[in-house]
Design an enzyme around this catalytic site. Structure first.
Site, PDB file in Angstrom:
ATOM      1  N   ASP A  63      66.636  12.211 -94.567  1.00  0.00           N
ATOM      2  CA  ASP A  63      66.557  11.579 -93.097  1.00  0.00           C
ATOM      3  C   ASP A  63      64.732  11.793 -93.877  1.00  0.00           C
ATOM      4  O   ASP A  63      64.800  12.689 -95.405  1.00  0.00           O
ATOM      5  CB  ASP A  63      65.844  12.214 -92.021  1.00  0.00           C
ATOM      6  CG  ASP A  63      65.992  14.104 -92.480  1.00  0.00           C
ATOM      7  OD1 ASP A  63      65.625  14.612 -93.552  1.00  0.00           O
ATOM      8  OD2 ASP A  63      65.865  14.729 -91.334  1.00  0.00           O
ATOM      9  N   ASN A 129      67.033  22.387 -81.459  1.00  0.00           N
ATOM     10  CA  ASN A 129      67.804  21.858 -80.367  1.00  0.00           C
ATOM     11  C   ASN A 129      69.419  21.282 -80.628  1.00  0.00           C
ATOM     12  O   ASN A 129      70.077  20.562 -80.164  1.00  0.00           O
ATOM     13  CB  ASN A 129      66.959  20.339 -79.668  1.00  0.00           C
ATOM     14  CG  ASN A 129      66.654  19.894 -80.497  1.00  0.00           C
ATOM     15  OD1 ASN A 129      67.256  19.476 -82.001  1.00  0.00           O
ATOM     16  ND2 ASN A 129      66.191  18.647 -80.261  1.00  0.00           N
ATOM     17  N   HIS A 131      69.651  19.928 -84.144  1.00  0.00           N
ATOM     18  CA  HIS A 131      70.185  18.610 -83.927  1.00  0.00           C
ATOM     19  C   HIS A 131      70.166  18.916 -86.234  1.00  0.00           C
ATOM     20  O   HIS A 131      70.022  19.792 -86.245  1.00  0.00           O
ATOM     21  CB  HIS A 131      68.552  17.581 -84.446  1.00  0.00           C
ATOM     22  CG  HIS A 131      67.461  17.920 -85.467  1.00  0.00           C
ATOM     23  ND1 HIS A 131      65.753  18.234 -84.403  1.00  0.00           N
ATOM     24  CD2 HIS A 131      67.256  18.549 -86.628  1.00  0.00           C
ATOM     25  CE1 HIS A 131      65.267  18.208 -84.922  1.00  0.00           C
ATOM     26  NE2 HIS A 131      65.700  19.032 -86.519  1.00  0.00           N
ATOM     27  N   GLU A 136      69.341  13.761 -82.895  1.00  0.00           N
ATOM     28  CA  GLU A 136      68.688  14.210 -82.069  1.00  0.00           C
ATOM     29  C   GLU A 136      70.322  14.085 -80.492  1.00  0.00           C
ATOM     30  O   GLU A 136      71.279  13.946 -81.154  1.00  0.00           O
ATOM     31  CB  GLU A 136      67.686  13.533 -80.931  1.00  0.00           C
ATOM     32  CG  GLU A 136      66.547  13.715 -82.058  1.00  0.00           C
ATOM     33  CD  GLU A 136      65.928  15.183 -82.215  1.00  0.00           C
ATOM     34  OE1 GLU A 136      66.278  16.554 -82.265  1.00  0.00           O
ATOM     35  OE2 GLU A 136      64.620  15.059 -82.472  1.00  0.00           O
TER      36      GLU A 136
HETATM   37  C1  GLP Z   1      63.676  18.767 -89.253  1.00  0.00           C
HETATM   38  C2  GLP Z   1      64.725  18.712 -90.215  1.00  0.00           C
HETATM   39  C3  GLP Z   1      65.779  18.788 -90.635  1.00  0.00           C
HETATM   40  C4  GLP Z   1      65.647  20.470 -90.449  1.00  0.00           C
HETATM   41  C5  GLP Z   1      65.166  21.120 -88.948  1.00  0.00           C
HETATM   42  C6  GLP Z   1      64.482  22.993 -88.948  1.00  0.00           C
HETATM   43  O1  GLP Z   1      63.558  18.137 -87.952  1.00  0.00           O
HETATM   44  N1  GLP Z   1      65.266  16.751 -90.342  1.00  0.00           N
HETATM   45  O2  GLP Z   1      66.955  18.599 -91.621  1.00  0.00           O
HETATM   46  O3  GLP Z   1      67.052  21.043 -90.403  1.00  0.00           O
HETATM   47  O4  GLP Z   1      63.604  20.377 -89.603  1.00  0.00           O
HETATM   48  O5  GLP Z   1      63.343  22.349 -89.903  1.00  0.00           O
HETATM   49  P1  GLP Z   1      63.336  24.233 -90.082  1.00  0.00           P
HETATM   50  O6  GLP Z   1      64.435  25.130 -91.413  1.00  0.00           O
HETATM   51  O7  GLP Z   1      62.114  24.566 -91.147  1.00  0.00           O
HETATM   52  O8  GLP Z   1      63.386  25.136 -88.671  1.00  0.00           O
END
Ligand code: GLP
Length: 244
Positions: A63, A129, A131, A136
């Protein structure tokens, strides 16, 4: 779905690293699906410090924030360059173009890349959440690459990386859930107590579009690697959990 519970993020990252290493050395890894966020950082550190050769591997990211250029220090393209690609050369790397003017064309372009390069191992993190990528809760399990709106909770979670909350982009491009599920192997990493609820819903909850990662229960080669804090709400009596 296989669930591996480890002591901490370092151990979990080593387990994921060894899965990548084994596939690479056996010649079965051609395309690696990559994720951003703080969760895969230790894994990328192990990859960059290793003597593994990724120069024949194609890296495809999940993404990108809409509106951020690849040189913006909070873009995912920049994150990948800083933490992996500049230290470990890949044959090709792909991240959606956050500045693409025509979202439809950009999504089609990205889907074409994924179609032409089937992912052998997809690394995933998870949002608090539930995702995956930026898919989402409520996203169709049949989705392909799309332009999406970020939920308030994701903007709230990700504001720590920006100077202020109003600088967090409200939209993103993300591989869809169907695109993610097409990977031969999926490895989801989750570390820390903030992920405990999301991991409970992913592993023990019903398969539901309200909990995007729960779709992994229906994948034939999905592995969830979580630390004890993220596994806190799981029913530990279950023999299905592997402790490493
Ligand atoms: C973002 C990314 C996700 C990732 C999430 C969790 O929203 N789009 O791909 O898994 O963050 O982030 P973190 O690993 O910093 O908790």
């Amino acid at each position: 779905m296989k669930v591996i519970i480890v002591k901490d993020a370092q151990k979990g990252s080593e387990v994921a690293f060894n899965m990548i290493k084994n596939q690479l050395l056996s010649g079965e890894l051609h395309v690696l699906g990559l994720a951003t966020g703080s969760t895969p950082l230790k894994l990328y550190n192990l990859m960059t410090k290793s003597d593994l050769d990724f120069s024949n591997i194609i890296g495809i990211n999940l993404d990108e924030y809409k509106g951020l250029s690849k040189d913006h220090d909070q873009s995912y393209a920049y994150f990948m360059k800083e933490n992996l690609f500049s230290k470990k050369p890949f044959k090709e790397t792909h991240v959606p173009n956050g500045l693409a003017e025509n979202a439809e064309i950009e999504c089609k372009r990205y889907d074409e890349i994924i179609k032409n390069n089937p992912v052998d191992i997809q690394i995933l993190g998870i949002g608090t959440n539930g995702h995956i990528g930026f898919n989402e809760p409520g996203t169709s399990f049949d989705s392909h690459t799309s332009e999406v709106e970020l939920t308030e909770s994701t903007i709230e979670d990700n504001k720590r990386f920006f100077e202020s909350k109003d600088l967090v982009p409200t939209k993103a491009f993300t591989k869809g859930i169907r695109s993610i599920m097409n990977a031969k192997n999926i490895v989801l990493l989750a570390f820390g107590e903030a992920k405990a609820n999301a991991i409970f819903n992913t592993v023990e909850g019903p398969v539901s579009e309200q909990a995007p990662a729960s779709v992994l229960q229906t994948h034939s080669n999905a592995t969830v690697i979580c630390d004890e804090a993220a596994a806190k709400l799981l029913n530990k009596e279950s023999a299905e959990y592997i402790y490493m």
